[in-house]
Design a protein around this motif. Structure first.
Motif, PDB file in Angstrom:
ATOM      1  N   VAL A  94       0.822  -1.213   0.000  1.00  0.00           N
ATOM      2  CA  VAL A  94       0.000   0.000   0.000  1.00  0.00           C
ATOM      3  C   VAL A  94       0.861   1.271   0.000  1.00  0.00           C
ATOM      4  N   PRO A  95       1.832   1.454   0.920  1.00  0.00           N
ATOM      5  CA  PRO A  95       2.619   2.695   0.860  1.00  0.00           C
ATOM      6  C   PRO A  95       3.488   2.798  -0.385  1.00  0.00           C
ATOM      7  N   VAL A  96       3.988   1.677  -0.885  1.00  0.00           N
ATOM      8  CA  VAL A  96       4.794   1.721  -2.108  1.00  0.00           C
ATOM      9  C   VAL A  96       3.910   2.142  -3.284  1.00  0.00           C
ATOM     10  N   THR A  97       2.689   1.633  -3.342  1.00  0.00           N
ATOM     11  CA  THR A  97       1.759   2.026  -4.397  1.00  0.00           C
ATOM     12  C   THR A  97       1.353   3.489  -4.247  1.00  0.00           C
ATOM     13  N   LEU A  98       1.221   3.958  -3.023  1.00  0.00           N
ATOM     14  CA  LEU A  98       0.899   5.367  -2.792  1.00  0.00           C
ATOM     15  C   LEU A  98       2.012   6.270  -3.320  1.00  0.00           C
ATOM     16  N   MET A  99       3.260   5.886  -3.101  1.00  0.00           N
ATOM     17  CA  MET A  99       4.375   6.667  -3.642  1.00  0.00           C
ATOM     18  C   MET A  99       4.356   6.660  -5.168  1.00  0.00           C
ATOM     19  N   GLU A 100       4.071   5.506  -5.756  1.00  0.00           N
ATOM     20  CA  GLU A 100       3.986   5.412  -7.215  1.00  0.00           C
ATOM     21  C   GLU A 100       2.840   6.263  -7.750  1.00  0.00           C
ATOM     22  N   TRP A 101       1.711   6.259  -7.052  1.00  0.00           N
ATOM     23  CA  TRP A 101       0.543   7.023  -7.498  1.00  0.00           C
ATOM     24  C   TRP A 101       0.824   8.516  -7.472  1.00  0.00           C
ATOM     25  N   LYS A 102       1.522   8.972  -6.418  1.00  0.00           N
ATOM     26  CA  LYS A 102       1.806  10.406  -6.304  1.00  0.00           C
ATOM     27  C   LYS A 102       2.691  10.908  -7.432  1.00  0.00           C
ATOM     28  N   SER A 103       3.465  10.035  -8.040  1.00  0.00           N
ATOM     29  CA  SER A 103       4.327  10.452  -9.149  1.00  0.00           C
ATOM     30  C   SER A 103       3.814   9.934 -10.488  1.00  0.00           C
ATOM     31  N   SER A 104       2.537   9.567 -10.553  1.00  0.00           N
ATOM     32  CA  SER A 104       2.009   8.955 -11.777  1.00  0.00           C
ATOM     33  C   SER A 104       1.422   9.948 -12.759  1.00  0.00           C
ATOM     34  N   GLY A 105       1.381  11.217 -12.405  1.00  0.00           N
ATOM     35  CA  GLY A 105       0.790  12.215 -13.293  1.00  0.00           C
ATOM     36  C   GLY A 105       1.718  12.565 -14.442  1.00  0.00           C
ATOM     37  N   PRO A 106       1.261  13.455 -15.290  1.00  0.00           N
ATOM     38  CA  PRO A 106       2.113  13.892 -16.403  1.00  0.00           C
ATOM     39  C   PRO A 106       3.386  14.556 -15.871  1.00  0.00           C
ATOM     40  N   ASP A 107       4.504  14.189 -16.430  1.00  0.00           N
ATOM     41  CA  ASP A 107       5.826  14.690 -16.009  1.00  0.00           C
ATOM     42  C   ASP A 107       6.062  14.487 -14.517  1.00  0.00           C
ATOM     43  N   SER A 108       5.626  13.368 -13.989  1.00  0.00           N
ATOM     44  CA  SER A 108       5.762  12.998 -12.578  1.00  0.00           C
ATOM     45  C   SER A 108       5.107  14.016 -11.655  1.00  0.00           C
ATOM     46  N   GLY A 109       4.072  14.639 -12.125  1.00  0.00           N
ATOM     47  CA  GLY A 109       3.350  15.632 -11.334  1.00  0.00           C
ATOM     48  C   GLY A 109       2.178  15.014 -10.602  1.00  0.00           C
ATOM     49  N   THR A 110       1.179  15.823 -10.349  1.00  0.00           N
ATOM     50  CA  THR A 110       0.010  15.336  -9.614  1.00  0.00           C
ATOM     51  C   THR A 110      -0.741  14.290 -10.426  1.00  0.00           C
ATOM     52  N   PRO A 111      -1.281  13.277  -9.763  1.00  0.00           N
ATOM     53  CA  PRO A 111      -1.970  12.189 -10.460  1.00  0.00           C
ATOM     54  C   PRO A 111      -3.257  12.664 -11.137  1.00  0.00           C
ATOM     55  N   THR A 112      -3.581  11.997 -12.233  1.00  0.00           N
ATOM     56  CA  THR A 112      -4.803  12.336 -12.964  1.00  0.00           C
ATOM     57  C   THR A 112      -5.955  11.405 -12.620  1.00  0.00           C
ATOM     58  N   GLU A 113      -5.680  10.268 -12.007  1.00  0.00           N
ATOM     59  CA  GLU A 113      -6.737   9.339 -11.627  1.00  0.00           C
ATOM     60  C   GLU A 113      -6.753   9.165 -10.113  1.00  0.00           C
ATOM     61  N   SER A 114      -7.847   8.621  -9.600  1.00  0.00           N
ATOM     62  CA  SER A 114      -7.965   8.444  -8.147  1.00  0.00           C
ATOM     63  C   SER A 114      -7.025   7.328  -7.675  1.00  0.00           C
ATOM     64  N   PHE A 115      -6.694   7.398  -6.397  1.00  0.00           N
ATOM     65  CA  PHE A 115      -5.802   6.384  -5.837  1.00  0.00           C
ATOM     66  C   PHE A 115      -6.427   4.998  -5.915  1.00  0.00           C
ATOM     67  N   PHE A 116      -7.737   4.900  -5.686  1.00  0.00           N
ATOM     68  CA  PHE A 116      -8.397   3.593  -5.708  1.00  0.00           C
ATOM     69  C   PHE A 116      -8.290   2.948  -7.085  1.00  0.00           C
ATOM     70  N   LYS A 117      -8.536   3.703  -8.146  1.00  0.00           N
ATOM     71  CA  LYS A 117      -8.416   3.150  -9.508  1.00  0.00           C
ATOM     72  C   LYS A 117      -6.979   2.715  -9.779  1.00  0.00           C
ATOM     73  N   PHE A 118      -6.029   3.559  -9.378  1.00  0.00           N
ATOM     74  CA  PHE A 118      -4.615   3.246  -9.576  1.00  0.00           C
ATOM     75  C   PHE A 118      -4.228   1.995  -8.789  1.00  0.00           C
ATOM     76  N   PHE A 119      -4.700   1.916  -7.543  1.00  0.00           N
ATOM     77  CA  PHE A 119      -4.371   0.778  -6.685  1.00  0.00           C
ATOM     78  C   PHE A 119      -4.895  -0.534  -7.277  1.00  0.00           C
TER      79      PHE A 119
END
Length: 149
Positions: A85-110
């Motif tokens: 869970v925390p490793v996925t949270l770190m990945e989600w926070k850097s999953s946006g365009p150019d490693s910025g803010t995420p474009t999808e919700s954490f639940f969908k990403f998880f």
């Protein structure tokens, strides 16, 4: 179960070494740099989880029940799965365009990341680490008891 420095140093090292060696060996040629690039973050997660999560939980578990190899390995399996869970949270926070803010919700990403077959590495690594820590701790205890007799 007594605390053991040998277990603390060696147990968290085995799972990252195995997984890094396995991934690098699947390539056409062995790459020491690739091995180290995979090994270092794996060791950070493994040692951090062992020191800050596994050992305190193991201590609390020992207050309520006598420790057995089954309970210690089950604890390692559960904590290894929980570290996803925390490793996925770190990945989600850097999953946006150019490693910025995420474009999808954490639940969908998880859910998407949990569907990956490599997710099984986390509970297996926890099981390996806990089992090796238990074995090293009991091995040293048996050796010291045999030397006293």
């Amino acid at each position: 179960m007594r605390f053991t420095w040998t277990g603390l140093i060696l147990a968290p090292l085995l799972a990252p070494v195995i997984s890094a060696a396995l991934v690098v060996s699947l390539q056409d040629h062995w790459s020491t740099l690739g091995f180290l690039i995979l090994l270092i973050p794996g060791c950070i997660v493994s040692y951090g989880t062992t020191v800050f999560v596994f050992l305190p939980c193991l201590y609390l578990l020992s207050l309520w029940w006598p420790l057995t190899s089954y309970r210690v390995c089950l604890l390692g399996l559960v904590l290894g799965a929980a570290m996803f869970v925390p490793v996925t949270l770190m990945e989600w926070k850097s999953s946006g365009p150019d490693s910025g803010t995420p474009t999808e919700s954490f639940f969908k990403f998880f859910v998407r990341w949990a569907d990956d077959p490599l997710t099984v590495i986390f509970p297996v690594a926890g099981l390996i680490t806990a089992g090796l820590y238990w074995w090293l701790g009991t091995w040293r205890l048996r050796r010291s008891t045999a030397a006293q007799q």
